[in-house]
Enzyme design. Structure first.
Site, PDB file in Angstrom:
ATOM      1  CB  SER A 182       0.326   0.603  -2.670  1.00  0.00           C
ATOM      2  OG  SER A 182      -1.064   0.663  -2.957  1.00  0.00           O
ATOM      3  CG  HIS A 210       2.351   4.514  -1.560  1.00  0.00           C
ATOM      4  ND1 HIS A 210       2.749   4.344  -0.072  1.00  0.00           N
ATOM      5  CD2 HIS A 210       1.029   4.254  -1.721  1.00  0.00           C
ATOM      6  CE1 HIS A 210       2.116   3.828   0.088  1.00  0.00           C
ATOM      7  NE2 HIS A 210       1.526   3.409  -0.435  1.00  0.00           N
ATOM      8  CE  LYS A 241      -0.698   6.013   1.668  1.00  0.00           C
ATOM      9  NZ  LYS A 241      -1.574   4.779   2.137  1.00  0.00           N
TER      10      LYS A 241
END
Ligand SMILES: Cc1ncc(COP(=O)(O)O)c(C=O)c1O
Length: 394
Positions: A182, A210, A241
């Site tokens: 990240s 991610h 996300k």
């Protein structure tokens, strides 16, 4: 009068201020988007994980409102008591089909998915072999499990191998890596780690927070990107996300998911998602399946912006993803860069120790599918001007 027993906290904060490391929260006045109003200023936003712009996607909004009208605002209970609604089950079925695994369990966040899973499947006497840059939620899960923790240098599979070779053959082993790291935006050494797990009978786990919605076909993640289907026992993903909403999930075989239903503490002891959030996440899967051009646009913007920063002379590390760090070294310099960028209309947060090692402080940038070329060009020009002003680039 009673003396405040928390004064030591105020003095620790003073130390942070003296070191230039005190960061007040920035507050958004608008929806999370490519351009936002933040602390009263209009800025190009390079700080969110809203990779595909789904926080404001019409389909997600519509499904959320429909579920809100139908089911109300909250689930009212933990999953194992009365907090499992049909819409939670539908989300898990959709995710399992999307990830091509037998089953999925959804947690309240990616953090609780990681921490709850590692801490429940391992116990004293077991061992975790963990990349040094793995996410804090993995580290906390390892600590809670009371298993032995062996950390290998970042992406160093030979070092991981040396650790595994030194362990008793019958000790239960979990090998764990982020799919996308990240803070650096590079990829885990997943194919080689899978081979290592297979050779020594270890459990292989990947945190794909991610990578969800970013890598692999239609955003299926790094397991799909590296074609590792069937070789990763535990896949964690996030719905917070690229998926635009909130939550985390674990994908794996039926026994794993049934076990987590019975032992994962965040699943057992914390209330489930509001039904509107579950509905939003289902809509996000629909979008990934039906609008893959959003992912293409994310990557076009990533290539444009990353190569622009590199052409300006910034150190962007080893990023292979839309997370592009601008590494400057000292935390106070990263904070100054971030502040000056903000004053000039670009929001990119600085990150220092302990999130990244000493001397590796950075401003972290993430572009999204919804940034326009003009916004990215403006951000590059601003980075160039401010970077020269602070002596970071020539
Ligand atoms: C690698 C990684 N794993 C897990 C998480 C936690 O995800 P969530 O925000 O859904 O709790 C994050 C988010 O910061 C992350 O970067």
């Amino acid at each position: 009068m009673r003396r405040d027993p928390l004064t030591f906290l105020a003095s620790e904060l003073d130390t942070l201020r003296q070191q230039g490391l005190y960061r007040p929260l920035r507050v958004l006045q608008t929806a999370q988007a490519a351009r936002i109003s933040c602390d009263g200023q209009s800025v190009v936003n390079l700080s969110s994980n809203n990779y595909l712009g789904l926080t404001t996607h019409p389909r997600l909004r519509a499904m959320a409102v429909e579920a809100l009208d139908r089911y109300g605002v909250g689930s009212g209970s933990v999953r194992t008591i009365a907090g499992t609604m049909e819409i939670h089950m539908e989300l898990e079925r959709r995710l399992a089909a999307f990830k091509q695994t037998e089953a999925v369990v959804v947690f309240q966040s990616g953090f609780t998915a990681n921490a709850g899973t590692v801490s429940s499947i391992l116990t004293k006497g077991d061992v975790v072999i963990s990349d040094e840059l793995n996410h804090a939620s993995i580290i906390d899960g390892c600590r809670l499990s009371r298993a032995e923790i062996k950390v290998f240098p970042h992406r160093d599979v030979d070092a991981a191998r040396a650790i595994v070779c030194g362990l008793p053959a019958d000790q239960r082993k979990l090998i764990i890596s982020d799919g996308v790291f990240s803070m650096d935006g590079d990829l885990g050494a997943l194919p080689a780690l899978c081979a290592l797990a297979e050779e020594f009978g270890g459990i292989m786990m990947v945190d794909d927070a991610h990578a969800s919605g970013v890598f692999g076909r239609n955003g299926r993640g790094t397991i799909d990107h590296f074609q590792l289907h069937g070789r990763v026992d535990i896949q964690v993903g996030t719905l917070s996300k690229a998926m635009g909403a909130l939550g985390g999930y674990v994908a794996g075989n039926r026994a794993l998911i049934d076990f987590l239903h019975h032992r994962a503490r965040p699943f057992l002891f914390s209330t489930s998602h509001p039904p509107s959030v579950a509905a939003t996440c289902i809509a996000a899967i629909d979008v990934l399946e039906q609008e893959p051009t959003l992912i293409d646009r994310l990557w076009e913007n990533t290539t444009f912006f990353k190569s622009g920063l590199q052409a300006l002379g910034f150190d962007t590390g080893l990023s292979q993803s839309p997370i592009t760090p601008v590494i400057v070294g000292e935390a106070s310099l990263a904070a100054r860069l971030s502040d000056r960028l903000f004053a000039e209309g670009v929001f990119a947060q600085s990150i220092g120790f302990p999130t990244v090692p000493h001397g590796k402080a950075r401003v972290r940038t993430i572009v999204t599918a919804t940034h326009t070329r003009e916004e990215l060009q403006f951000a590059l020009e601003t980075f160039g001007r401010v970077g020269r002003e602070l002596g970071i680039i020539d």
